[in-house]
Write an enzyme that holds these catalytic residues in place. Structure first.
Site, short mmCIF file in Angstrom:
data_model
loop_
_atom_site.label_atom_id
_atom_site.label_comp_id
_atom_site.label_asym_id
_atom_site.label_seq_id
_atom_site.Cartn_x
_atom_site.Cartn_y
_atom_site.Cartn_z
N GLY A 121 0.90 -1.08 0.15
CA GLY A 121 0.05 -0.05 0.12
C GLY A 121 0.83 1.31 -0.10
N GLY A 122 0.21 2.32 -0.12
CA GLY A 122 0.83 3.74 0.04
C GLY A 122 1.70 3.60 1.14
CG PHE A 123 0.13 1.58 4.40
CD1 PHE A 123 0.89 0.31 4.64
CD2 PHE A 123 -1.16 1.50 3.53
CE1 PHE A 123 0.35 -0.90 4.21
CE2 PHE A 123 -1.70 0.44 3.15
CZ PHE A 123 -1.03 -0.80 3.77
N GLY A 124 3.37 1.18 2.86
CA GLY A 124 4.26 0.43 2.99
C GLY A 124 3.74 -1.17 2.74
CB VAL B 20 0.93 -6.34 4.42
CG1 VAL B 20 0.50 -7.26 5.62
CG2 VAL B 20 0.35 -4.95 4.34
CG ASP C 278 -10.30 3.28 2.05
OD1 ASP C 278 -10.78 3.22 0.86
OD2 ASP C 278 -9.01 2.86 1.95
#
Ligand SMILES: *[C@@H]1O[C@H](CO)[C@@H](O)[C@H](O)[C@H]1NC(C)=O
Ligand SMILES: *[C@@H]1O[C@H](CO)[C@@H](O)[C@H](O)[C@H]1NC(C)=O
Length: 889
Positions: free
Chosen positions: A545-548, A550, A661
């Site tokens: 994801g944009g966050f990092g 998994v 979301d």
């Protein structure tokens, strides 16, 4: 124009190339008639702030002193502290009015203009420089225009620096606002920010120019609004309660057009060469009589329509690329995109000569554009408006809004080509009347105003205006035009807009460590995490994801499977979401929510450890993967589970929580097929507000799921989640993506819109997942479809609360189970059988209304498919084969 002011003006130009300027100056008067203005504004106010006498600019416009009584009154307020001040040493580029002087203040000041009611342009001119002892880097201020916030904590110097000095040291911002009948005044208030303590506000020039009514606004009598890309069923209307900020105005394939060359409104048109992809963008131009029969002649200068870009006529090459413009815009706003067209190439005179598809922000805006069809013939200008939402990106103050043109296949068009003549892009104010974004980050090597930035040179230096004046005047003119190019206020529309809305800025304030309940949430060492993920072995990545990323991991000596989410370092937005997520998840315990097991914040890492959901996302089990199709009953159970999870968030959790979301990739399945809602990174707890209070926030969420009301008004309620959940229900029923960008039928791009239309026409069965045909009890389907449609109601207040959604689905499951014997519902039977195609949305009649406890009845149009008796049951075998084709596209 006074002689004194003339000589004064020239005096200021003394250190410049005097001759061309002077020639230009003489010329301006004589030049005007060439650009015969097709519109004469009622108001045309130009104020040189801080100036005590009227001054004429090189382009011939006269700027009035800001102390002229009865024309405007400057309210100096109690402090009487705003002072006029000359710029210390204006740079050559800014050596003309209105940049020579400023009004500057450590406290509020307001300009009050008496103006007629109606729509106006407001242009604010800034030259961030040293005025007396005021340090330009300390200038941070907001600007309000009546009820609209035009700028907030604005720094003209950061903005100018981010533009590169190629666009010169000064800048201007253009807004459109409507003055209400009852107001008849326009108050422009400048307020220094609270930090730094010595922040000051300044302004060099103000323009107020009337615009033709509804040039950009939607006329009251117009039936529809503007096509809202991706949400074609909910067009947007730009009404008087909206303010606009011009972000781009481009003369495609042509040169800059200066304010005095505009149609009377003093708009600047920039050349598009800095924004267009270099492949195949052929500038084309042609001098002809522009016939303004479809749009008013003030819409854009004729020059805009006499130049364009096309792809050329190499069919095979054209097929492989898009003619693309990338226009930087602030994230988190809705934009009005106006495309100007005019066919003038000699080959193109008939319908289908040049047909093309228009994509805006990677979504199909126009499957089949044909300028000849729109305009009726060549040489006739035409423009099309689109609204497009640019959602809040992660870590992105700005995003590129793309406009891409692609020729239609040869079978439908003679020339595989596309054309565009002009583009305008406006940011629309949000529900609170705000247009302001954040300041750009400081430019890394701190650029002094006079340091040229090579990266940005080479644009738009040469050509053009000559073509405009084209042969009318001689070499002297060219010289003057050169001067015009040098001195003209290079109003780069690029400068407008800076990034995320100020709401987001506030969010970062609470980044200082959350209080983590250690009893609920285990703290892992970084070493443990490294072991668990085999030192972040890429093979273990199960999500990105944009966050990092998994990772799938094993803790406690390999006994416990976990999902490990490692946030990207230095991602501020991500860091924020990390903390939100820990705070929230550690307090939230529910069967239908993914549990947070622990976290790690050693060594600057931000890592979250979740329970592992072995069956992955719901979406993977619906489409786009090789998994066997889920039986209907299982799908219903998954829907019920996730509805319960959301209901818990909305009603039962300690703080009311809006997920923000909801989508099929955020619904995960464990090995027993229990559905769990995940990813609270976008959640926002809200303990204080009463049940129906909206939370003001910038739009976040995923395309295709966003509540139309949410981004129209940027008003977020639980009902926004309900809307998104409605989309999830449709995905489950139809096994189709919420957005099908390749759909040829425009009304099939959005699953929600498509399903709604089918529902209203009584043809919903045509888009149901073929695997389910014959497997759904008609009454069950009726309930299911009904609740999905209610969730998708345009108006949030009409959507049911999640608990009603959950129990309606439970009821639907009972209806399904009641008839269980007749229907095979286990997972093994996923074969498509022609004879099973008897799935019907049957009118059920008698028990209609049992479910509607909320008092919400079916929408009037939606109801028709259910209120008749059995006579309109359809047998849909034939239709299914069509669906198969559709989904295959
Ligand atoms: C503008 O300010 C004046 C003077 O303070 C006030 O009377 C007027 O109502 C204001 N107008 C608007 C539209 O706010
Ligand atoms: C053109 O742009 C659209 C939208 O971004 C994209 O879907 C399509 O693949 C592009 N086509 C080509 C040939 O690059």
């Amino acid at each position: 124009m006074k002689n004194t002011s003339r000589s004064r003006t020239i005096l200021y130009f003394n250190n410049m190339i005097l001759t061309p300027l002077y020639l230009l100056f003489l010329l301006t008067t004589s030049l005007f008639p060439i650009f015969c203005n097709s519109y004469t504004p009622t108001e045309n106010i130009t104020v040189a702030c801080g100036s005590s006498d009227n001054t004429t600019a090189p382009d011939g416009r006269e700027w009035v002193a800001d102390i002229v009584p009865n024309y405007l009154s400057l309210l100096e307020q109690k402090h009487n502290s705003s002072i006029p001040s000359p710029a210390q040493r204006p740079s050559p580029q800014a050596s003309f009015v209105p940049y020579l002087k400023a009004r500057i203040s450590l406290s509020d000041f307001t300009y009050v203009f008496s103006v007629t009611a109606g729509q106006k342009f407001i242009r604010l001119h800034f030259y961030p420089y040293i005025y007396q002892n005021f340090d330009p880097s300390k200038a941070f201020f907001s600007v309000k225009a009546n009820k609209f916030i035009l700028l907030n904590n604005f720094s003209a110097s950061l903005t100018a620096a981010s533009l590169g000095s190629e666009s010169s040291d000064y800048l201007f911002k253009e807004f459109c606002i409507n003055i209400e009948d009852e107001d008849q005044t326009l108050n422009l208030t400048f307020t220094p920010s609270s930090t730094p303590s010595d922040a000051h506000a300044f302004i060099n020039g103000i323009e107020i120019v009337s615009m033709p009514t509804n040039l950009y606004y939607t006329p009251a009598e117009a039936q529809d609004g503007i096509t809202f890309i991706g949400y074609e069923q909910t067009p947007i209307r730009i009404e008087n309660n909206t303010a606009l900020e011009t972000v781009h105005r481009l003369n495609v394939g042509g040169s800059e057009i200066s304010p005095v060359e505009d149609t009377g409104m003093f708009r600047s048109w920039n050349d598009d060469s800095g924004y267009v992809s270099n492949i195949g963008a052929l500038p084309v131009n042609h001098s002809f009589e522009v016939l303004f029969t479809k749009v008013p002649n003030y819409t854009a200068p004729a020059q805009v329509y006499m130049t364009a870009r096309s792809m050329g006529n190499n069919k095979t090459v054209n097929k492989n690329y898009n003619l693309t413009w990338n226009l930087p815009v602030d994230s988190g706003f809705t934009y009005l995109v106006r495309l100007h067209f005019c066919e003038f190439q000699v080959e193109v005179t008939k319908q289908s000569d040049r047909e093309f598809t228009i994509f805006i922000a990677d979504k199909t805006a126009e499957p089949q554009a044909d300028v000849i069809v729109w305009a009726g013939r060549n040489h006739v200008p035409f423009c099309r408006d689109y609204a497009v939402m640019v959602s809040q990106g992660r870590d992105q103050k700005k995003q590129n809004l793309s406009i891409a043109l692609h020729p239609n296949p040869e079978s439908t068009t003679v020339y595989s080509d596309a054309i565009l003549n002009g583009v305008e892009v406006f940011k629309l104010s949000d529900y609170s009347g705000n247009l302001a974004g954040l300041n750009p980050d400081p430019v890394p090597p701190p650029a002094s105003p006079s340091t040229p930035q090579p990266a940005n040179t080479g644009k738009q230096k040469t050509t053009p205006v000559a073509a405009v004046v084209g042969g009318v005047l001689s070499g002297v003119v060219a010289l003057c035009v050169l001067a015009l190019l040098i001195f003209r206020q290079r109003r780069r529309d690029k400068e407008s807009g800076f990034g995320k809305s100020s709401y987001t800025a506030k969010k970062h304030d609470k980044m200082s460590g959350p209080l983590l309940p250690s009893d609920l949430c285990r703290r892992f060492s970084f070493a443990e995490i490294k072991t668990a993920t085999d030192n972040f072995n890429g093979d273990l990545i199960i999500g990105r994801g944009g966050f990092g990323d998994v990772y799938k991991g094993c803790t406690d000596d390999g006994t416990t499977q976990v999902a490990i989410k490692r946030l990207k370092q230095g991602s501020q937005q991500g860091a924020h979401e990390f903390e939100t997520e820990i705070e929230m998840l550690s307090q939230l315990r529910h069967l239908h929510l993914v549990s947070l097991i622990g976290y790690c914040n050693d060594e600057g890492e931000m890592i979250l450890v979740y329970e592992y959901m072995s069956r992955g996302t719901l979406r993977d089990h619906l489409y786009g993967s090789d998994y066997p199709s889920l039986p209907w009953k299982r799908r219903l159970e998954i829907c019920i589970g996730s509805a319960r999870g959301l209901k818990y968030l909305h009603d039962d959790a300690k703080h009311r929580i809006i997920h923000r979301d909801v989508k099929t990739t955020n619904i995960l399945l464990d090995d027993k097929w229990v559905a769990k809602v995940s990813d609270f990174g976008l959640s926002k707890a809200n303990s204080n507000l009463a049940a129906n209070t909206a939370i003001s926030t910038v739009v976040k969420g995923s395309f295709g799921y966003l509540d139309p009301e949410y981004f129209r008004r940027q008003r977020l309620t639980e009902k926004s989640d309900v809307y998104s959940f409605g989309v999830v229900l449709l995905e489950v029923l139809c096994a189709k993506s919420p957005v099908n960008r390749t759909a040829l039928e425009r009304d099939q791009v959005s699953l929600a819109a498509w399903a709604r239309k089918c529902y209203q026409n009584g043809t919903l069965d045509q888009i149901i997942d073929p695997h389910l045909s014959g497997k759904i009890e008609p009454e069950c389907l009726k309930r299911f479809a009904e609740i999905a449609m209610k969730c998708l109601d345009d108006e949030g207040t009409k959507r049911p609360p999640m608990n009603e959604v959950a129990w309606t689905l439970e009821f639907a499951l009972e209806l399904q189970e009641g008839k269980k014997e007749g229907i095979k519902t286990d997972g093994a039977d996923v074969e498509f059988k022609e004879r099973d195609l008897n799935c019907q949305i049957g009118p059920v009649g008698s028990d209609d209304g049992q479910v509607s406890t909320s008092g919400v009845t079916m929408t009037s149009d939606g109801g028709t498919s259910f209120t008749t008796d059995g006579s309109d049951k359809m047998s849909s075998g034939a239709v299914f084969s069509e669906i198969m084709n559709t989904s295959g596209r």
